[in-house]
Design a protein around this motif. Sequence first.
Motif, PDB file in Angstrom:
ATOM      1  N   SER B 252     -30.754  -5.425  -4.265  1.00  0.00           N
ATOM      2  CA  SER B 252     -31.827  -4.581  -3.729  1.00  0.00           C
ATOM      3  C   SER B 252     -33.066  -4.625  -4.623  1.00  0.00           C
ATOM      4  O   SER B 252     -34.196  -4.606  -4.158  1.00  0.00           O
ATOM      5  N   GLU B 253     -32.824  -4.734  -5.943  1.00  0.00           N
ATOM      6  CA  GLU B 253     -33.927  -4.684  -6.899  1.00  0.00           C
ATOM      7  C   GLU B 253     -34.931  -5.816  -6.689  1.00  0.00           C
ATOM      8  O   GLU B 253     -36.136  -5.613  -6.713  1.00  0.00           O
ATOM      9  N   HIS B 254     -34.397  -7.017  -6.472  1.00  0.00           N
ATOM     10  CA  HIS B 254     -35.276  -8.179  -6.399  1.00  0.00           C
ATOM     11  C   HIS B 254     -35.377  -8.732  -4.985  1.00  0.00           C
ATOM     12  O   HIS B 254     -35.940  -9.798  -4.767  1.00  0.00           O
ATOM     13  N   PHE B 255     -34.839  -8.007  -4.052  1.00  0.00           N
ATOM     14  CA  PHE B 255     -34.795  -8.450  -2.678  1.00  0.00           C
ATOM     15  C   PHE B 255     -36.172  -8.897  -2.195  1.00  0.00           C
ATOM     16  O   PHE B 255     -36.326  -9.916  -1.532  1.00  0.00           O
ATOM     17  N   ILE B 256     -37.157  -8.145  -2.626  1.00  0.00           N
ATOM     18  CA  ILE B 256     -38.518  -8.379  -2.182  1.00  0.00           C
ATOM     19  C   ILE B 256     -38.997  -9.799  -2.499  1.00  0.00           C
ATOM     20  O   ILE B 256     -39.740 -10.395  -1.743  1.00  0.00           O
ATOM     21  N   PHE B 257     -38.522 -10.338  -3.626  1.00  0.00           N
ATOM     22  CA  PHE B 257     -38.979 -11.671  -4.005  1.00  0.00           C
ATOM     23  C   PHE B 257     -38.317 -12.746  -3.137  1.00  0.00           C
ATOM     24  O   PHE B 257     -38.961 -13.718  -2.753  1.00  0.00           O
ATOM     25  N   SER B 258     -37.045 -12.541  -2.850  1.00  0.00           N
ATOM     26  CA  SER B 258     -36.396 -13.476  -1.941  1.00  0.00           C
ATOM     27  C   SER B 258     -37.082 -13.406  -0.588  1.00  0.00           C
ATOM     28  O   SER B 258     -37.324 -14.430   0.057  1.00  0.00           O
ATOM     29  N   MET B 259     -37.428 -12.192  -0.198  1.00  0.00           N
ATOM     30  CA  MET B 259     -38.136 -12.029   1.075  1.00  0.00           C
ATOM     31  C   MET B 259     -39.451 -12.796   1.050  1.00  0.00           C
ATOM     32  O   MET B 259     -39.829 -13.440   2.027  1.00  0.00           O
ATOM     33  N   ALA B 260     -40.134 -12.708  -0.080  1.00  0.00           N
ATOM     34  CA  ALA B 260     -41.416 -13.384  -0.204  1.00  0.00           C
ATOM     35  C   ALA B 260     -41.239 -14.884  -0.025  1.00  0.00           C
ATOM     36  O   ALA B 260     -41.992 -15.535   0.703  1.00  0.00           O
ATOM     37  N   LEU B 261     -40.207 -15.404  -0.684  1.00  0.00           N
ATOM     38  CA  LEU B 261     -39.989 -16.843  -0.605  1.00  0.00           C
ATOM     39  C   LEU B 261     -39.633 -17.241   0.828  1.00  0.00           C
ATOM     40  O   LEU B 261     -40.151 -18.231   1.359  1.00  0.00           O
ATOM     41  N   ILE B 262     -38.773 -16.436   1.421  1.00  0.00           N
ATOM     42  CA  ILE B 262     -38.393 -16.717   2.803  1.00  0.00           C
ATOM     43  C   ILE B 262     -39.639 -16.670   3.693  1.00  0.00           C
ATOM     44  O   ILE B 262     -39.860 -17.550   4.527  1.00  0.00           O
ATOM     45  N   ALA B 263     -40.461 -15.664   3.446  1.00  0.00           N
ATOM     46  CA  ALA B 263     -41.675 -15.535   4.252  1.00  0.00           C
ATOM     47  C   ALA B 263     -42.540 -16.774   4.117  1.00  0.00           C
ATOM     48  O   ALA B 263     -43.020 -17.325   5.108  1.00  0.00           O
ATOM     49  N   ILE B 264     -42.693 -17.218   2.878  1.00  0.00           N
ATOM     50  CA  ILE B 264     -43.528 -18.403   2.660  1.00  0.00           C
ATOM     51  C   ILE B 264     -42.957 -19.595   3.419  1.00  0.00           C
ATOM     52  O   ILE B 264     -43.672 -20.340   4.089  1.00  0.00           O
ATOM     53  N   PHE B 265     -41.639 -19.710   3.360  1.00  0.00           N
ATOM     54  CA  PHE B 265     -41.015 -20.858   4.004  1.00  0.00           C
ATOM     55  C   PHE B 265     -40.870 -20.675   5.512  1.00  0.00           C
ATOM     56  O   PHE B 265     -40.410 -21.550   6.220  1.00  0.00           O
ATOM     57  N   LEU B 266     -41.207 -19.508   6.011  1.00  0.00           N
ATOM     58  CA  LEU B 266     -41.305 -19.352   7.461  1.00  0.00           C
ATOM     59  C   LEU B 266     -42.745 -19.555   7.908  1.00  0.00           C
ATOM     60  O   LEU B 266     -43.021 -20.279   8.856  1.00  0.00           O
ATOM     61  N   LEU B 267     -43.665 -18.921   7.188  1.00  0.00           N
ATOM     62  CA  LEU B 267     -45.066 -18.934   7.605  1.00  0.00           C
ATOM     63  C   LEU B 267     -45.654 -20.335   7.567  1.00  0.00           C
ATOM     64  O   LEU B 267     -46.262 -20.795   8.532  1.00  0.00           O
ATOM     65  N   LEU B 268     -45.469 -21.006   6.435  1.00  0.00           N
ATOM     66  CA  LEU B 268     -46.122 -22.291   6.280  1.00  0.00           C
ATOM     67  C   LEU B 268     -45.598 -23.323   7.282  1.00  0.00           C
ATOM     68  O   LEU B 268     -46.387 -23.956   7.989  1.00  0.00           O
ATOM     69  N   PRO B 269     -44.279 -23.480   7.386  1.00  0.00           N
ATOM     70  CA  PRO B 269     -43.804 -24.448   8.395  1.00  0.00           C
ATOM     71  C   PRO B 269     -44.211 -24.060   9.807  1.00  0.00           C
ATOM     72  O   PRO B 269     -44.498 -24.916  10.630  1.00  0.00           O
ATOM     73  N   LEU B 270     -44.255 -22.761  10.071  1.00  0.00           N
ATOM     74  CA  LEU B 270     -44.675 -22.342  11.396  1.00  0.00           C
ATOM     75  C   LEU B 270     -46.116 -22.788  11.642  1.00  0.00           C
ATOM     76  O   LEU B 270     -46.442 -23.364  12.690  1.00  0.00           O
ATOM     77  N   ALA B 271     -46.951 -22.542  10.637  1.00  0.00           N
ATOM     78  CA  ALA B 271     -48.340 -22.982  10.739  1.00  0.00           C
ATOM     79  C   ALA B 271     -48.386 -24.488  10.940  1.00  0.00           C
ATOM     80  O   ALA B 271     -49.141 -25.010  11.764  1.00  0.00           O
ATOM     81  N   LEU B 272     -47.532 -25.162  10.198  1.00  0.00           N
ATOM     82  CA  LEU B 272     -47.478 -26.629  10.275  1.00  0.00           C
ATOM     83  C   LEU B 272     -47.114 -27.064  11.692  1.00  0.00           C
ATOM     84  O   LEU B 272     -47.747 -27.947  12.276  1.00  0.00           O
ATOM     85  N   ARG B 273     -46.105 -26.382  12.199  1.00  0.00           N
ATOM     86  CA  ARG B 273     -45.605 -26.720  13.526  1.00  0.00           C
ATOM     87  C   ARG B 273     -46.726 -26.547  14.558  1.00  0.00           C
ATOM     88  O   ARG B 273     -46.971 -27.427  15.388  1.00  0.00           O
ATOM     89  N   ILE B 274     -47.430 -25.450  14.470  1.00  0.00           N
ATOM     90  CA  ILE B 274     -48.510 -25.189  15.422  1.00  0.00           C
ATOM     91  C   ILE B 274     -49.580 -26.259  15.302  1.00  0.00           C
ATOM     92  O   ILE B 274     -50.040 -26.826  16.280  1.00  0.00           O
ATOM     93  N   LYS B 275     -49.927 -26.556  14.064  1.00  0.00           N
ATOM     94  CA  LYS B 275     -50.985 -27.525  13.841  1.00  0.00           C
ATOM     95  C   LYS B 275     -50.589 -28.905  14.354  1.00  0.00           C
ATOM     96  O   LYS B 275     -51.404 -29.627  14.945  1.00  0.00           O
ATOM     97  N   LEU B 276     -49.331 -29.275  14.103  1.00  0.00           N
ATOM     98  CA  LEU B 276     -48.880 -30.570  14.601  1.00  0.00           C
ATOM     99  C   LEU B 276     -48.965 -30.603  16.113  1.00  0.00           C
ATOM    100  O   LEU B 276     -49.324 -31.619  16.725  1.00  0.00           O
ATOM    101  N   GLY B 277     -48.667 -29.437  16.695  1.00  0.00           N
ATOM    102  CA  GLY B 277     -48.752 -29.316  18.152  1.00  0.00           C
ATOM    103  C   GLY B 277     -50.169 -29.602  18.617  1.00  0.00           C
ATOM    104  O   GLY B 277     -50.386 -30.357  19.567  1.00  0.00           O
ATOM    105  N   GLU B 278     -51.115 -29.015  17.886  1.00  0.00           N
ATOM    106  CA  GLU B 278     -52.529 -29.226  18.228  1.00  0.00           C
ATOM    107  C   GLU B 278     -52.878 -30.702  18.157  1.00  0.00           C
ATOM    108  O   GLU B 278     -53.520 -31.256  19.049  1.00  0.00           O
ATOM    109  N   LEU B 279     -52.414 -31.293  17.084  1.00  0.00           N
ATOM    110  CA  LEU B 279     -52.696 -32.698  16.845  1.00  0.00           C
ATOM    111  C   LEU B 279     -52.265 -33.536  18.038  1.00  0.00           C
ATOM    112  O   LEU B 279     -52.994 -34.407  18.535  1.00  0.00           O
ATOM    113  N   LYS B 280     -51.060 -33.203  18.509  1.00  0.00           N
ATOM    114  CA  LYS B 280     -50.492 -33.959  19.608  1.00  0.00           C
ATOM    115  C   LYS B 280     -51.312 -33.723  20.881  1.00  0.00           C
ATOM    116  O   LYS B 280     -51.657 -34.646  21.611  1.00  0.00           O
TER     117      LYS B 280
END
Lengths: 729, 328, 185
Positions: B252-280
């Motif tokens: 519980s103490e450090h949960f927030i940091f794992s969440m942050a990392l997970i968030a980063i690895f969700l947000l960025l690939p999602l952005a990537l996915r959208i952008k690749l979609g645009e490209l196509k």
Amino acid sequence: MNITRRDFLKIAAVTGGAVAVGTPAVKSVLALGKKPAPLPQYIPTTCEMCFWRCGVIAKVIDGKVVKLEGNPIHPNSRGKLCARGHGGIGLLYDPDRLKTPLINTGSRGEAKFKKASWDEALGYVAEKMVKIKEKYGAESMALLTHGTISTYFMHLLQAYGSPNFAMPSFALCRGARGVAFELTFGEDVGNPERLDLQNSKAVVLIGSHLGENAHNSQCQEFAEAVGKGATLIVLDPRFSTAAGKAKYWLPIRPATDLAILLAWINLIISEGLYDKEYVAKYTSGFSELMQAVKDYTPEWAERETDIPASLIVETGRVLGKNKPHVLIHPGRHTAWYSDNVQRQRAVAILTALLGAYGRPGGIYLNPKKKLEPVFLSDEDYPDHKPELNKGNYPFAGDEGITHAIVKSTITEQPYPIKGWFITGCNIMKAMPNQKETLQAIQKLDLLVAVDMMPYDGVMLADVVLPESTYLERHDDFFVVKERALGISIRQPVVQPMYDTKPGWWIAKELGKKLGLEKYFPWNTFEEFLKKKAEIWGINYSELSKNGYINFPESEKPYILPGEDFKFKTPSGKIELVSKELKEHGFDPVPKYTKHEQPPEGWFRLIYGRAQVHTFSRTTNNPSLWELMEENVAWINARVAKRIGIKNGDYVVLINQDGIKSNKVRAKVTERIRSDCIYIVHGFGSTSKLLKKAYLRGADDQQLISKYAIDPISGSVGMRVNFVKVSKEV
Amino acid sequence: MIEISITGTNAITFPYLEVWDWRIVVYLFLGGLSAGTLVMCSIANLRIPKQPVEELAQCFKAPFIAFVSLAIGAPFILLDLGRPFNSFWLFLTFQPLSLMSWGAWGVAAVLLGNVFYMFAVIPPDKRNLLKFAFFVKVAQWAASKMRTIAKINFALGIFLGIYTGVLLSSFSAIPLWNNATLPILFLVSALSSGAAMIVIIAHKPEIKFLFTKIDIWLIVAELVVILLFFYGLYTSTAPYKKAIEPFFSLTSEHFIFSMALIAIFLLLPLALRIKLGELKEFEGEVHGEFTKHQIFRMNFAAILVLTGTLILRAAIVYAGQLTKLSSY
Amino acid sequence: MPKYVMVIDVEKCIGCMACVIACKKENNVPPEHYRTRVVEEVRGEFPHLRMELRSELCNHCEYAPCIDACPTRASYRAKDGTVQIDKVKCIGCKACILACPYDARYSHPDGYADKCSFCDHRLKEGKTPACVETCLGKSRIFGDLEDPKSEVSELIKKYDASVRLEFAGTRPRVFYIKKKFAGGM
Ligand SMILES: Nc1nc2c(c(=O)[nH]1)N[C@H]1C(S)=C(S)[C@@H](COP(=O)(O)OP(=O)(O)OC[C@H]3O[C@@H](n4cnc5c(=O)[nH]c(N)nc54)[C@H](O)[C@@H]3O)O[C@H]1N2
Ligand SMILES: Nc1nc2c(c(=O)[nH]1)N[C@H]1C(S)=C(S)[C@@H](COP(=O)(O)OP(=O)(O)OC[C@H]3O[C@@H](n4cnc5c(=O)[nH]c(N)nc54)[C@H](O)[C@@H]3O)O[C@H]1N2
Ligand code: SF4
Ligand code: SF4
Ligand code: SF4
Ligand code: SF4
Ligand code: SF4
Ligand SMILES: [Mo]
């Protein structure tokens, strides 16, 4: 860094001195509106943050104490102060200090205080005292006292006509040890204890938790011994700081120390490890002793103490090997169980067998010189009924027994007690069974407290008289019986703050109101001190300038080889077997007593000191509070896991009588046995006037609703209570 | 089992450092954003050398955004100063080993360069809005030196981006920060946030599309560098290994940091996915105006990137202070 | 030039905490802040326990990252080799607090960074630092390493003195003597 020391002293000598008190540094007129940095003054005095009474040099700038330092020429401080000594500034400037006399307008103990003038408050007290004397006799006033203020109030009480005073220092502290050593060697080991620690090759600490017990020079010598590689053996159910320094930590089952002591005595005799020459020359009763202890084998002791027999043997041999440079620490707070004197007797006997009394590394001898007593007045005290402050204990000491006063107050036997003075003593924290104390005070017509701080005991008083702190007042000379005899002075380093007065003034003014002015034949206390100095042939101004004077020629620490040394016992010898005890129907050689152990699911409540606090009296001290705001309950890690307590959780302790403590944080630790719980004494104050200490931590005394009494001395056993731990806070 | 009790601890250093907080996070985020925006904008300006500036500086808002970001961000570090009124001392000396000193001078330099850039990109028809004739002159002059100013600003942007990372990595006492990957990570994410910013503010579809493409590469690079960052620390000695624990612990103490990392690895690939979609979708060409929906999608992807950048900085600033070298 | 160092004989520390408070009073350290601390570290399991009592303070490092981190030269090396803070120049950026691998610094409520000064004002008066002077265990020993006959020189020569976090490369001037005798627990 020797030069430094000397330079420092020089500065102290030039700028110190009582005359300098309070005078601000000279301000240069030419400083063009800019105040020059005021020069510090260094004024020597004596510490009263505890009873070790170190020499202090106060650094005062512009009438404010900025730093306290140890007086290098004082043997109790040797240029150093303990944490509490430094914290004296916190006491002086504690905003919660008592500032004016107070009178309780509510019922007894309600603490509905109104401010009063000194005249009004002292008048109130005097009037009641006169009434008590008329109705019940002067003996019905009692005094519970501790510290230097005792001097004046014992005098006042006796002048008034009562012998009934008592100090916690006997029954609740070192009384049992004093009795045991007097019975054995003809004298107590003194205060400060005459321990030659710095030369010890082996040291045994039985509970004595040096380091946490911060008595200054004793700690210094202890560290020195450790630093030189002395073998340290520590008996303590808890891994104390001292145990952390030890080669042998023996986590003994509480209440069984006498077993290991007897086993050691037996071993040392049977293996011939004792100092044969010394024993033959200076002791009596050896063969009887040998007979009496022969069944106390290491194997037997192992069953009692939980300490492996092999370790008992090994450590016993260490003692034998290092004799006579062995210190079996006689302890100080020895109010543990119902056999305190016998346990301490075993310590004394072991010391004697090892030839360590009057030998380097053991217990050194009293200085040769004695100073003739100088009384506060030459008037004789009036006659009185027999005192009741010693109870029915044949070996009770002159300091009196606190619980005897409490008992007599409740039972009115042998005669009623109707008034209490409490001076320098927190009766709620120092004395066991608070219920009994509260019951007793309801019987009183008058309860007066003289204190500096509104601690719990003070809150019970009808009249509160605020004393100035030790940094603001003169007190009687302290005769220091270190290796050489010396005299230490207490003098104000700043002017008293608020409407507070020194103890001597309070006693004297009250005396006047009681018509006892002839007992106070001096105007200021300094006047008396100067006279006393004159009688003793010492130079007052030198003493006042340096803070300490000694008589180096009085030093004679050791019995010389072959010396025909006479002990102050009836036989002139060390009494391994005590005739006096026998005459009074007690065991002349200690016999093991089994004490009750906690039932399953319960823990024995044990307690001790914290390096940065003195009993309850510093719990509100801002400087010290900062270092330790509340105490914690030490709980064995395995036990804690079993009952689901995590480190830092708040828990409540509940004792066998159902008394619940204040909430206290759990310290889950490997450092304590699984059958006891340890808390530092003095916390959990219930006085709302203490902004810092109020309800911080748990009060051990509250849970000590049961106490044992040692029939020999009246010494109290306070470690006989069992507690449970509850998570419900 | 080790039991440690300490008498005399300072709350700012014990049980863990609590020296720098959200103010520094904001400073680093806005500083990075400013850096990225400057770099991206100057790339836009320098890409096609021959064409007149007026036509190419389509992203003329960018230097303003960069300036405003930094001008808002920099005071956050002042807010964190214990004695802000003493900060003039910063400018009475230059301490080459002190990143704070670099920051003080560097930020001032960037702001100055940025001012010229702002002047340069003001379209000629808008210059008359400048109140003073002197400013109009400056703007004319700056426009004529557009390429040089863009080059300088490119360099300043790179400097600022790296600086925000080096500021942290210079603390050898802090294992999470003290490694060479961190400045690169911060630079890449700063650039990425700059690209995202330009996507948001640009009007011209070509520009939006161009920076969408650039950002794809930057996001890929950022993800790779993040992995390298953790890999580098994981394979290092104990304190460094320990330093990344908060990101992989679910207590519980450090949960927030794992969440942050997970968030980063969700947000960025999602952005990537959208952008690749645009490209196509556009297959290398943009035809006329975007639809509202397309614009929303692009902006959404860009906001994901900006959020990711902010989270990354916050996580690293806070997590870094949890583990000290002195724990070993 | 003297080279002031402190030697801490860990075995002689009895954890009395006198140093902690003496330092506070001497240097007027504000409430709840400290320039020095005592760490009590216990290892093992009941009843096999070992304890180390170790006082810690600024190491006055020869390669002091705190000085490097300071943007204003408020943190500087004084002529006598000690590391000092000029509170007039300090802007309170706290970079030095982050830079110190030893957590030796704190932020003064007045905004500036503060830490142990080796009691330089006392040294000037020919006294030893306050914590050393009051150390009940004589566990803290102060002196000049340039003087080969000083107690510190002899101790460092005689025993295997170590420093905290040697691998940090800061070359501390506070030395620890941890083991003097063979055996013991
Ligand atoms: N800092 C500080 N120092 C002080 C004081 C203070 O208030 N503060 N007070 C001073 C005074 S007046 C006194 S009397 C002394 C008291 O100090 P000491 O005389 O040292 O007190 P003890 O009761 O011997 O020591 C308490 C220790 O005994 C252990 N213990 C508990 N039960 C048992 C047992 O059955 N057997 C054994 N072997 N050990 C046990 C506890 O775990 C604890 O470590 O301290 C003096 N020094
Ligand atoms: N449960 C439990 N009980 C104990 C102990 C224990 O460890 N546990 N220890 C026992 C021992 S060893 C002892 S020695 C006693 C100590 O017993 P006490 O000496 O009563 O100790 P304190 O609780 O500190 O209370 C001292 C009171 O005196 C006041 N006082 C201090 N200095 C002065 C002064 O200069 N002038 C005046 N007028 N007042 C002053 C303080 O403000 C405080 O109210 O307690 C004993 N009782
Ligand atoms: S031991 Fe400490 S508190 Fe007691 S008198 Fe000495 S300096 Fe004061
Ligand atoms: S210990 Fe820390 S504050 Fe002290 S000199 Fe070294 S780095 Fe600087
Ligand atoms: S807080 Fe003060 S001393 Fe520390 S780095 Fe900043 S300016 Fe220098
Ligand atoms: S040398 Fe002075 S400032 Fe440093 S810890 Fe000791 S007393 Fe404090
Ligand atoms: S004063 Fe000395 S013995 Fe006491 S805690 Fe500090 S370093 Fe240890
Ligand atoms: Mo005591």
